[in-house]
Write a protein that holds these residues in place. Sequence first.
Motif, mmCIF file in Angstrom:
data_model
loop_
_atom_site.group_PDB
_atom_site.id
_atom_site.type_symbol
_atom_site.label_atom_id
_atom_site.label_comp_id
_atom_site.label_asym_id
_atom_site.label_seq_id
_atom_site.Cartn_x
_atom_site.Cartn_y
_atom_site.Cartn_z
ATOM 1 N N LYS A 191 -13.848 22.357 -8.222
ATOM 2 C CA LYS A 191 -13.459 21.717 -8.238
ATOM 3 C C LYS A 191 -13.337 21.499 -6.738
ATOM 4 O O LYS A 191 -12.613 22.382 -6.387
ATOM 5 C CB LYS A 191 -12.805 20.194 -8.769
ATOM 6 N N VAL A 225 -11.027 23.917 -14.986
ATOM 7 C CA VAL A 225 -10.847 23.790 -13.694
ATOM 8 C C VAL A 225 -10.420 24.438 -13.179
ATOM 9 O O VAL A 225 -9.066 24.928 -13.382
ATOM 10 C CB VAL A 225 -10.472 21.964 -13.470
ATOM 11 N N SER A 269 -17.345 18.074 -7.775
ATOM 12 C CA SER A 269 -16.943 18.561 -9.447
ATOM 13 C C SER A 269 -18.269 19.400 -9.802
ATOM 14 O O SER A 269 -19.836 18.382 -9.996
ATOM 15 C CB SER A 269 -16.508 17.461 -10.293
#
Length: 177
Positions: free
Chosen positions: A73, A174, A62
């Motif tokens: 990620k 993310v 990450s």
Amino acid sequence: MDDEFFDFETFTASFSQSIVSENDDLASKATGELFISKPNSILWHVKLPTERIVLIKDSSISIYDPDLNQVLKSDVDIFEEAKWIKVFTDRDARNSLERIIERSDSSTRVIYRPLLMDSQLREFVINKEDDKIRSIAVYLSGKDRFEITMERVEINSNISDDSFYSLIPADAEVIVQ
């Protein structure tokens, strides 16, 4: 393979990293802190010139960018230039390398080379003085190299699991690659 360099449960250090191009020009310089907790957690906190947090946990990586509040990620194997760091936590990664040891009175230099020719990594060299890792040089295909100097090295100090996750905010976007 003898694991004298990796005989620790935790490892912390401040670092200075230089990337040197093929014509020996300094391409960039970074400083920060490194935290390793076995069996499988590595936190590479780059503070300057631009903050980045790289967390390697098991086979996942990450990369957090605080300016964008984003986390990329991915599988760590996608980042060829980061594979060498797995040797600190993964005995199998060390077993896939040829090891050459050079010793003097106060230091040990260990050169690691991949046994398989499909890697972008040509070799990396660990220099150890007074039983502490002091520098690492990573040579990639072509002639580019990373040079990492370690200071304030501590072995087997207490590192909580929260230390690895507290720097990446829960509300960060993310992006899975």
